[in-house]
Design a protein around this motif. Structure first.
Motif, PDB file in Angstrom:
ATOM      1  N   LYS A 249       0.835  -1.210   0.000  1.00 40.25           N
ATOM      2  CA  LYS A 249       0.000   0.000   0.000  1.00 40.25           C
ATOM      3  C   LYS A 249       0.862   1.250   0.000  1.00 40.25           C
ATOM      4  O   LYS A 249       0.559   2.229  -0.704  1.00 40.25           O
ATOM      5  CB  LYS A 249      -0.908  -0.007   1.222  1.00 40.25           C
ATOM      6  CG  LYS A 249      -1.720   1.267   1.419  1.00 40.25           C
ATOM      7  CD  LYS A 249      -2.082   1.483   2.866  1.00 40.25           C
ATOM      8  CE  LYS A 249      -0.874   1.726   3.735  1.00 40.25           C
ATOM      9  NZ  LYS A 249      -1.162   1.929   5.146  1.00 40.25           N
ATOM     10  N   GLU A 250       1.957   1.231   0.770  1.00 42.47           N
ATOM     11  CA  GLU A 250       2.839   2.394   0.822  1.00 42.47           C
ATOM     12  C   GLU A 250       3.522   2.629  -0.524  1.00 42.47           C
ATOM     13  O   GLU A 250       3.653   3.770  -0.981  1.00 42.47           O
ATOM     14  CB  GLU A 250       3.879   2.216   1.933  1.00 42.47           C
ATOM     15  CG  GLU A 250       3.294   2.225   3.328  1.00 42.47           C
ATOM     16  CD  GLU A 250       2.565   3.512   3.661  1.00 42.47           C
ATOM     17  OE1 GLU A 250       3.116   4.600   3.367  1.00 42.47           O
ATOM     18  OE2 GLU A 250       1.452   3.444   4.210  1.00 42.47           O
TER      19      GLU A 250
ATOM     20  N   SER B 150       0.746   3.875  -3.003  1.00 46.70           N
ATOM     21  CA  SER B 150       0.351   5.248  -2.689  1.00 46.70           C
ATOM     22  C   SER B 150       1.428   6.242  -3.112  1.00 46.70           C
ATOM     23  O   SER B 150       1.129   7.319  -3.643  1.00 46.70           O
ATOM     24  CB  SER B 150       0.073   5.400  -1.198  1.00 46.70           C
ATOM     25  OG  SER B 150      -0.960   4.542  -0.786  1.00 46.70           O
TER      26      SER B 150
ATOM     27  N   VAL C 201      -4.199  11.541  -3.388  1.00 51.59           N
ATOM     28  CA  VAL C 201      -4.473  10.192  -2.896  1.00 51.59           C
ATOM     29  C   VAL C 201      -4.885  10.217  -1.428  1.00 51.59           C
ATOM     30  O   VAL C 201      -4.300  10.943  -0.613  1.00 51.59           O
ATOM     31  CB  VAL C 201      -3.226   9.292  -3.065  1.00 51.59           C
ATOM     32  CG1 VAL C 201      -3.443   7.924  -2.417  1.00 51.59           C
ATOM     33  CG2 VAL C 201      -2.887   9.128  -4.538  1.00 51.59           C
TER      34      VAL C 201
ATOM     35  N   LYS D  14      -5.034   7.267   1.491  1.00 52.36           N
ATOM     36  CA  LYS D  14      -4.660   5.881   1.726  1.00 52.36           C
ATOM     37  C   LYS D  14      -5.085   5.446   3.117  1.00 52.36           C
ATOM     38  O   LYS D  14      -5.302   6.269   4.017  1.00 52.36           O
ATOM     39  CB  LYS D  14      -3.149   5.687   1.569  1.00 52.36           C
ATOM     40  CG  LYS D  14      -2.334   6.418   2.626  1.00 52.36           C
ATOM     41  CD  LYS D  14      -0.836   6.190   2.436  1.00 52.36           C
ATOM     42  CE  LYS D  14      -0.035   6.937   3.510  1.00 52.36           C
ATOM     43  NZ  LYS D  14       1.417   6.744   3.365  1.00 52.36           N
ATOM     44  N   THR D  15      -5.196   4.148   3.301  1.00 52.87           N
ATOM     45  CA  THR D  15      -5.457   3.576   4.619  1.00 52.87           C
ATOM     46  C   THR D  15      -4.330   3.958   5.569  1.00 52.87           C
ATOM     47  O   THR D  15      -3.150   3.829   5.241  1.00 52.87           O
ATOM     48  CB  THR D  15      -5.550   2.043   4.523  1.00 52.87           C
ATOM     49  OG1 THR D  15      -6.581   1.681   3.616  1.00 52.87           O
ATOM     50  CG2 THR D  15      -5.819   1.434   5.883  1.00 52.87           C
TER      51      THR D  15
ATOM     52  N   VAL E 100      -6.475   4.477  -2.001  1.00 51.15           N
ATOM     53  CA  VAL E 100      -5.703   3.235  -1.920  1.00 51.15           C
ATOM     54  C   VAL E 100      -6.074   2.578  -0.599  1.00 51.15           C
ATOM     55  O   VAL E 100      -5.689   3.050   0.474  1.00 51.15           O
ATOM     56  CB  VAL E 100      -4.188   3.502  -2.008  1.00 51.15           C
ATOM     57  CG1 VAL E 100      -3.413   2.191  -1.906  1.00 51.15           C
ATOM     58  CG2 VAL E 100      -3.849   4.214  -3.308  1.00 51.15           C
TER      59      VAL E 100
ATOM     60  N   GLU F  26      -6.252  -0.647   1.925  1.00 52.48           N
ATOM     61  CA  GLU F  26      -5.797  -1.958   2.381  1.00 52.48           C
ATOM     62  C   GLU F  26      -6.999  -2.702   2.945  1.00 52.48           C
ATOM     63  O   GLU F  26      -7.783  -2.147   3.713  1.00 52.48           O
ATOM     64  CB  GLU F  26      -4.721  -1.788   3.444  1.00 52.48           C
ATOM     65  CG  GLU F  26      -4.171  -3.100   3.980  1.00 52.48           C
ATOM     66  CD  GLU F  26      -3.103  -2.879   5.044  1.00 52.48           C
ATOM     67  OE1 GLU F  26      -2.934  -3.781   5.884  1.00 52.48           O
ATOM     68  OE2 GLU F  26      -2.457  -1.814   5.044  1.00 52.48           O
TER      69      GLU F  26
END
Length: 464
Positions: free
Chosen positions: A120-121, A124, A133, A135-136, A161, A163
């Motif tokens: 994910k990192e 992102s 973006v 992201k979680t 994004v 997770e």
């Protein structure tokens, strides 16, 4: 928040809106389940947990400026409107599902047994080179965290994004219904959550529930080095995009769509490689991957696949990979005057434990592995811990410290190794002894499942 009026929220969750003639057509500014996070014009959802009942904090939420609350209990003399429901957690999911449909935004859904967060990192970082973006954050990847993340989306966001983590059948189906992903990325199918999913076949079945609510024209990006994922050639009529390393491919004659060549390890400083594409119209990308570990190459390939699917130029993909940063507890290298620490204590399963030992083995100092129990492994938990002990014996690691009842099996299977071995029933015993074990200059891996609380070990060694 777009269209998030009290009237619409109540309709989305089949709740009873008790409005007291207040304006119910004004949009709320945010949705939270923690009263400490309430701001002006927020909706506070009161949930009942194992330790804390959110209904006890409704008055506090109003005092902090909440425009309304959602709760399971009728209120006496409420100051402001409220929505009465039977199940606050269900209502949270229903509201997030409805809100997702109000937004013209693309969603990248990421799941897998190992590497979801680090992938994910990477993804992102790549996507943010071109798009705004969301992201979680943290561990907000389950049936509570995912809807809360969706409810953080605002008009300025272009890509989410997300997770998506599960440990039971049916959970991913519900998460997919909320997220409705446009792009799906699965890292691997491993030995996580066997206690509930039974086998790798069960893990595959549970994880691929993510396809249930994928957009019809969605894209699926899978690890072609994983023997189970390699069997999924298409989803909803769309051809699967496979990434991986050619000499490890499980595709039975098919070729990888995105792959790495000229891999050069720089030890704990990361690695470099050339990312290529089967479609020769796409330019090869030379990348510097700043986080160490061979599995980070897979993460970079996955991110390149997501970037390609979203039309991100190759130079931006390369820049995004090079700018990614590790997170606390997840393959995080901490450089101290006395020690180098590999902080990987957020979670553990057999696959990630082996990858962590591989990484420690790259160090050119004296090497110490501090390993703890792995959870949710079901009936095979003893044999899987023994497997880690056997794997340890294949590495040139100087010291093994095994902590916890299940880790006694790691210790026992490692007795044939040439390194020094220590076993402790709990981390408190080790904390009393570690100054006599560690030496200045050591590279130290600290890894266990999160419930073991090994962050305390990291903090104590960092501050020693």
């Amino acid at each position: 928040m777009k269209n998030m009026t009290l009237s619409n929220i109540a309709a989305a969750c089949n709740g009873q809106l008790i409005a007291f003639d207040k304006n119910t057509n004004k949009e709320v500014s945010g949705v939270v389940i923690d009263s400490r996070l309430v701001e002006d014009n927020f909706l506070f959802i009161a949930t009942t947990g194992e330790r804390v009942d959110g209904h006890d904090f409704i008055e506090s939420a109003f005092e902090k400026g909440a425009s309304a609350v959602l709760c399971e209990k009728a209120l006496e003399d409420p100051e402001r409107p409220y929505i009465l429901v039977e199940d606050s957690f269900l209502a949270l999911r229903q509201i997030a599902t409805w809100y997702r449909m109000q937004l013209d935004i693309k969603v990248v859904g990421i799941t897998g047994s190992v590497g979801k967060t680090s992938t994910k990192e990477f993804v992102s970082s790549v996507i943010s080179q071109k798009y705004k973006v969301l992201k979680t954050e943290g561990n907000f990847n389950n049936e509570i965290g995912l809807p809360l993340t969706v409810l953080r989306l605002r008009n300025e966001h272009e890509i989410a994004v997300l997770e998506m983590g599960i440990n039971h059948f049916g959970e991913m189906h519900r998460l997919s219904e909320i997220a409705k992903p446009d792009i799906i990325l699965i890292t691997n199918i491993g030995d996580s959550h066997l206690e509930y999913l039974g086998s790798r076949e069960g893990v595959l079945k549970a994880k691929t529930e993510i396809f249930d609510f994928m957009k019809d024209d969605g894209k699926v990006i899978l690890n072609g080095n994983d023997d189970m994922l390699a069997t999924i050639q298409e989803v909803k009529g769309q051809k699967t995009i496979f990434f991986g390393i050619p000499d490890k491919s499980s595709l039975n004659g098919s070729t990888l769509d995105i792959f790495a060549e000229n891999i050069n390890s720089k030890g704990l400083l990361g690695s470099t490689c050339l990312i290529k594409f089967k479609n020769q119209k796409s330019q090869a990308i030379k990348v510097n991957i700043p986080i160490p570990g061979h599995h980070m190459i897979d993460n970079a390939l996955a991110a390149a696949g997501a970037g390609l699917a979203l039309g991100i130029p190759s130079q931006m993909i390369s820049k995004g990979i090079e700018e990614v940063q590790s997170l606390e507890g997840r393959n995080n290298i901490i450089l101290l005057d006395k020690y180098t620490i590999i902080d990987d204590c957020y979670n553990a399963n057999p696959s990630s434990m082996k990858a962590a030992l591989d990484l420690l083995d790259m160090a050119d100092t004296r090497k110490v592995a501090i390993l703890g129990d792995m959870g949710e492994l079901g009936d095979d938990q003893v044999s899987l811990h023994k497997e880690i002990g056997k794997y340890f014996t294949t590495k040139k690691i100087d010291i093994l410290v095994a902590i916890g009842p299940l880790s006694k099996n790691i210790y026992d299977e490692a007795l044939d190794s040439t390194g020094e071995l220590y076993y402790y029933e709990n981390k408190e015993e080790f904390i009393q002894s570690f100054p006599t074990i560690l030496a200045e200059g050591d590279t130290i891996l600290i890894k266990a499942s999160n419930y073991m609380g090994f962050k305390e070990i990291v903090d104590i060694i960092v501050n020693s």
